[in-house]
Write an enzyme that holds these catalytic residues in place. Structure first.
Site, PDB file in Angstrom:
ATOM      1  N   GLU A  63       5.296   9.296  -0.846  1.00 62.71           N
ATOM      2  CA  GLU A  63       4.610   8.249  -1.642  1.00 62.71           C
ATOM      3  C   GLU A  63       4.201   8.677  -3.056  1.00 62.71           C
ATOM      4  O   GLU A  63       4.500   7.968  -4.291  1.00 62.71           O
ATOM      5  CB  GLU A  63       3.379   7.596  -0.852  1.00 62.71           C
ATOM      6  CG  GLU A  63       2.943   6.296  -1.732  1.00 62.71           C
ATOM      7  CD  GLU A  63       2.433   5.183  -0.839  1.00 62.71           C
ATOM      8  OE1 GLU A  63       2.083   4.243  -1.288  1.00 62.71           O
ATOM      9  OE2 GLU A  63       2.247   5.521   0.422  1.00 62.71           O
ATOM     10  N   SER A  92       9.928  20.494  12.392  1.00 66.94           N
ATOM     11  CA  SER A  92       8.567  20.875  11.942  1.00 66.94           C
ATOM     12  C   SER A  92       8.713  21.835  10.893  1.00 66.94           C
ATOM     13  O   SER A  92       9.622  22.822  10.969  1.00 66.94           O
ATOM     14  CB  SER A  92       8.017  21.298  13.448  1.00 66.94           C
ATOM     15  OG  SER A  92       8.546  22.351  13.991  1.00 66.94           O
ATOM     16  N   ARG A 110      11.231  -6.237 -10.379  1.00 63.74           N
ATOM     17  CA  ARG A 110      10.081  -6.489  -9.812  1.00 63.74           C
ATOM     18  C   ARG A 110       9.768  -5.791  -7.997  1.00 63.74           C
ATOM     19  O   ARG A 110       8.686  -5.550  -7.789  1.00 63.74           O
ATOM     20  CB  ARG A 110      10.119  -8.105  -9.193  1.00 63.74           C
ATOM     21  CG  ARG A 110      10.380  -8.950 -10.449  1.00 63.74           C
ATOM     22  CD  ARG A 110      10.457 -10.483 -10.048  1.00 63.74           C
ATOM     23  NE  ARG A 110       9.345 -10.651  -9.248  1.00 63.74           N
ATOM     24  CZ  ARG A 110       8.854 -11.863  -9.163  1.00 63.74           C
ATOM     25  NH1 ARG A 110       9.417 -12.907  -9.690  1.00 63.74           N
ATOM     26  NH2 ARG A 110       7.936 -12.299  -8.357  1.00 63.74           N
ATOM     27  N   HIS A 111      10.991  -5.218  -7.849  1.00 64.67           N
ATOM     28  CA  HIS A 111      10.811  -4.353  -6.332  1.00 64.67           C
ATOM     29  C   HIS A 111      11.523  -3.205  -6.609  1.00 64.67           C
ATOM     30  O   HIS A 111      12.599  -3.249  -7.434  1.00 64.67           O
ATOM     31  CB  HIS A 111      11.149  -5.243  -5.436  1.00 64.67           C
ATOM     32  CG  HIS A 111      10.412  -6.320  -4.914  1.00 64.67           C
ATOM     33  ND1 HIS A 111      10.491  -7.472  -5.504  1.00 64.67           N
ATOM     34  CD2 HIS A 111       9.228  -6.100  -4.107  1.00 64.67           C
ATOM     35  CE1 HIS A 111       9.375  -8.235  -4.813  1.00 64.67           C
ATOM     36  NE2 HIS A 111       8.455  -7.582  -3.979  1.00 64.67           N
TER      37      HIS A 111
END
EC number: 3.1.2.28
Length: 136
Positions: A63, A92, A110-111
């Site tokens: 993110e 992992s 916009r996106h």
């Protein structure tokens, strides 16, 4: 080049001071024509109780990369906020640093949709994530 803002790695890394990005020692390492990369340690800050890289830490890296990349694709007073993030944890990792590689699937006005792949030090895919952002 997809970036609308001019920025250096030093400026991007300074943005992490005093927030989760700095706490987890996420370091931006590359700004390419259409790619943004950063690394994150796999240590006590990012482990889950069994000594493996926490899936949530991988999502923080993803993110962070997608949001910053999205911001770089805007101009003026525009900001970017996350709408949805998903992650598939594939392999992992116990130690070292992981590297996130972020590319635009769609960088609209916009996106935006960002693909973030996270690799271990042996260049094996550990996590594949997708972030959808809104430009506000």
């Amino acid at each position: 080049m997809i970036w609308k803002r001019t920025v250096t790695l030093e400026v991007l890394n300074a943005m992490g001071e005093g927030n989760m990005v700095g706490l987890l020692d996420i370091q931006f390492t590359r700004i390419g024509e259409d790619v943004l990369e950063a690394t994150m340690p796999v240590d006590s800050r990012t482990h889950q109780p069994f000594g493996l890289l926490h899936g949530g830490a991988s999502v923080v890296l993803a993110e962070t990369l997608g949001s910053v990349a999205g911001y770089l694709c805007t101009d003026g007073e525009q900001k970017v906020v996350g709408l949805e993030v998903n992650a598939n944890h594939i392999r992992s990792v116990r130690s070292g640093r992981v590297r996130g590689v972020c590319r635009a699937l769609h960088a609209g006005g916009r996106h935006q949709v960002w693909q973030i792949d996270i690799f271990d030090e042996q260049e094996r895919l550990c996590c594949s994530s997708r972030l959808t952002t809104a430009v506000v």
